[in-house]
Scaffold this active site. Structure first.
Site, PDB file in Angstrom:
ATOM      1  N   SER A 178      -9.957  -0.814   6.979  1.00 10.83           N
ATOM      2  CA  SER A 178      -9.289  -0.538   5.711  1.00 10.83           C
ATOM      3  C   SER A 178      -8.545  -1.712   5.095  1.00 10.83           C
ATOM      4  O   SER A 178      -8.145  -1.642   3.940  1.00 10.83           O
ATOM      5  CB  SER A 178      -8.322   0.640   5.871  1.00 10.83           C
ATOM      6  OG  SER A 178      -9.029   1.851   5.967  1.00 10.83           O
ATOM      7  N   SER A 236      -9.284   1.725   3.017  1.00 11.13           N
ATOM      8  CA  SER A 236      -8.356   2.493   2.214  1.00 11.13           C
ATOM      9  C   SER A 236      -7.321   1.638   1.470  1.00 11.13           C
ATOM     10  O   SER A 236      -6.540   2.168   0.665  1.00 11.13           O
ATOM     11  CB  SER A 236      -7.615   3.510   3.092  1.00 11.13           C
ATOM     12  OG  SER A 236      -6.884   2.881   4.120  1.00 11.13           O
ATOM     13  N   LYS A 284       0.837  -1.195   0.000  1.00  8.33           N
ATOM     14  CA  LYS A 284       0.000   0.000   0.000  1.00  8.33           C
ATOM     15  C   LYS A 284       0.876   1.251   0.000  1.00  8.33           C
ATOM     16  O   LYS A 284       1.858   1.335   0.738  1.00  8.33           O
ATOM     17  CB  LYS A 284      -0.890  -0.025   1.239  1.00  8.33           C
ATOM     18  CG  LYS A 284      -1.876   1.115   1.374  1.00  8.33           C
ATOM     19  CD  LYS A 284      -2.719   0.896   2.635  1.00  8.33           C
ATOM     20  CE  LYS A 284      -3.794   1.949   2.808  1.00  8.33           C
ATOM     21  NZ  LYS A 284      -4.642   1.655   3.999  1.00  8.33           N
TER      22      LYS A 284
END
Length: 482
Positions: free
Chosen positions: A184, A160, A85
């Site tokens: 997330s 996210s 990420k």
């Protein structure tokens, strides 16, 4: 490669490399080709450097030749292509967290968890898309745009860690790392039909994550593994776990072996909904299926819903929403015109929230929220003495269409901030929670269920999740995108 990379687990890829069925360079090429073909549709990767990937793969290949000569051991992820990420430092790659306020920021060194993955032999493909400053359950920003769900491009991959989930589900990456302060990791895993683990804060070091872990956020925000199978999630967890002095919640907890007899002796409770936010019929079915499968595996499984969940939800918002807004405010002040619509929307919610942290004495209000968190945590842990593992929904709905903000579920309106409360409780409480795909909606979208345990008992959570996954059957890939 002899099989479609989409259908191979990280463990299978590593096994093929060890047996010389395929070389690390061939594996890297296969993934890079897939990224080139499919990423324009998905927008999962935001920074991938093919030459750097192939250089890593060539080094992995040399290590195999050295092993033949010197009998050196290979790591459990040797030659396996992983993604990270883009809120976590990967040396030489962008770490922008989806915001123009960090546009072009390049990480100078690897976060500890990335260094541990490399030491285990992993090949890092690059970094994946996020919403701006990670503050949404969908992935869209003004730097790179939205990430699409590989099951239906008109829907979000979640947030996210939406770029991570989309990349892994579509076979662009064999696994990777996300972060989770309010679902997330788990919501994108649920939306994209993969597995993920939100560990206990401090179990995997958050050092090198932006925003930096600290204060109230250190109690709720974590980094954790994502993959297509629980076996791969477990491997990634074992590689990344361990003390690091940059994480304020770090503790010297070693990864433990758990025996099958001990796992089967763990009583399990399940609940279909929280009595406040309704879930879809297919979500109820998925939770019941999970309970039935575990019962067939020899577990004791009882219906039970802990008391205190609504209090935990309200306290979570004070940590994540209001305190988060206070933490971000200095960075955002004066830059409102540069913010994405999603972040502006989130910022407006934090200002409108009637929370104690907006009182005239924010220090006292934060302390009150902190004390409330500790009290409800104790209350629920006492109840979990009887049921150390809980099974429940991951979210009220499956993946939603881009831009949607409310849904009709069982005759009630479910609003955006309420749909993910099933994840938020466990951030506030600091409990480990894994997601396993367990069903599909009428529209063919995946539905995952949560397996939740007590702090520092990730091994129990993953062992139960592995039993559930085995009883469910093999992982199902999304429809072909080519």
């Amino acid at each position: 490669m002899t099989s479609d990379p989409l259908l191979l687990s990280a463990r299978e890829i590593a096994g093929q490399i060890r047996r010389k069925v395929v070389s690390p360079v061939e594996v890297a090429h296969a993934h890079l080709d897939r990224i080139e073909r499919l990423n324009p549709k998905l927008n999962a990767f935001v920074d991938c450097k093919p030459e750097a990937v192939l250089a890593q793969a060539r080094e992995a290949e040399k290590a195999i030749l050295r092993r033949d000569k010197d009998k050196d051991e290979l790591g459990p992820l040797h030659g396996v292509p992983l993604s990270i990420k883009s809120a976590i430092d990967v040396a030489g790659h962008r770490c922008e967290a989806g915001t123009r306020l960090r546009a072009g920021h390049i990480a100078a060194e690897d976060a500890p968890l990335v260094a541990r993955l490399r030491a285990a032999g992993a090949v890092i493909l690059g970094v994946t898309n996020t919403p701006e400053l990670l503050m949404a359950w969908e992935t869209d920003n003004l730097l790179y745009g939205r990430t699409n769900n590989p099951w239906d491009l008109t829907r979000t991959a979640g947030g996210s860690s939406g770029g991570e989930a989309a990349a892994i589900a579509a076979g662009l990456s064999a696994g990777g790392v996300g972060s989770d302060g309010g679902g997330s990791i788990r919501v994108p895993a649920h939306f994209c039909g993969i597995c993920g683990l939100k560990p206990t804060p401090g179990r995997i070091p958050s050092t090198g994550h932006f925003p930096k872990s600290g204060g109230p956020f250190a109690l709720i925000g974590v980094v954790g593994p994502m993959a297509r199978t629980i076996e791969d999630v477990w491997t990634l967890f074992e590689v990344m776990a361990g003390w690091d002095d940059g994480d304020p919640c770090a503790a010297p907890v070693e990864v433990r072996e758990i025996h099958d007899t001990a796992v089967r002796a763990v009583p399990i409770a399940f609940f279909e909904d929280d009595g406040r936010t309704p879930v879809t019929r297919e979500t109820r079915s998925a939770v019941n299926r999970a309970a039935t499968l575990l019962l067939s595996c020899g577990f004791r499984v009882d219906p039970f819903r802990p008391e205190g969940l609504e209090e935990a939800r309200q306290l979570w918002w004070e940590f994540f929403g209001t305190a988060g807004g206070m933490i971000l405010e200095p960075m955002l002040r004066g830059h409102e015109s540069e913010l994405s619509p999603i972040l502006r929307e989130f910022h407006s919610w934090t200002k409108a929230a009637p929370a104690r942290l907006l009182a005239s004495e924010p220090g006292e209000s934060l302390l009150a929220a902190w004390l409330g968190r500790d009290a409800v945590r104790e209350k629920i842990l006492v109840q979990m003495r009887k049921y150390p593992v809980l099974i429940c929904p991951t979210a009220a709905i499956p993946a939603f269409r881009h831009g949607e903000r409310e849904w009709q579920v069982e005759g009630k309106t479910v609003k955006y901030l309420d749909a993910w409360s099933y994840c938020e409780w466990f951030n506030l409480l600091g409990f480990p929670a894994a997601v396993v795909p367990m069903g599909y909606s009428d529209d063919g979208l995946p539905i995952g269920v949560q397996i939740v345990g007590r702090p520092w008992e990730e091994e129990v959570v993953l062992a139960v999740a592995a039993k559930l996954e085995m009883a469910r059957g093999s992982w199902q890939a999304p429809p072909r995108l080519e």
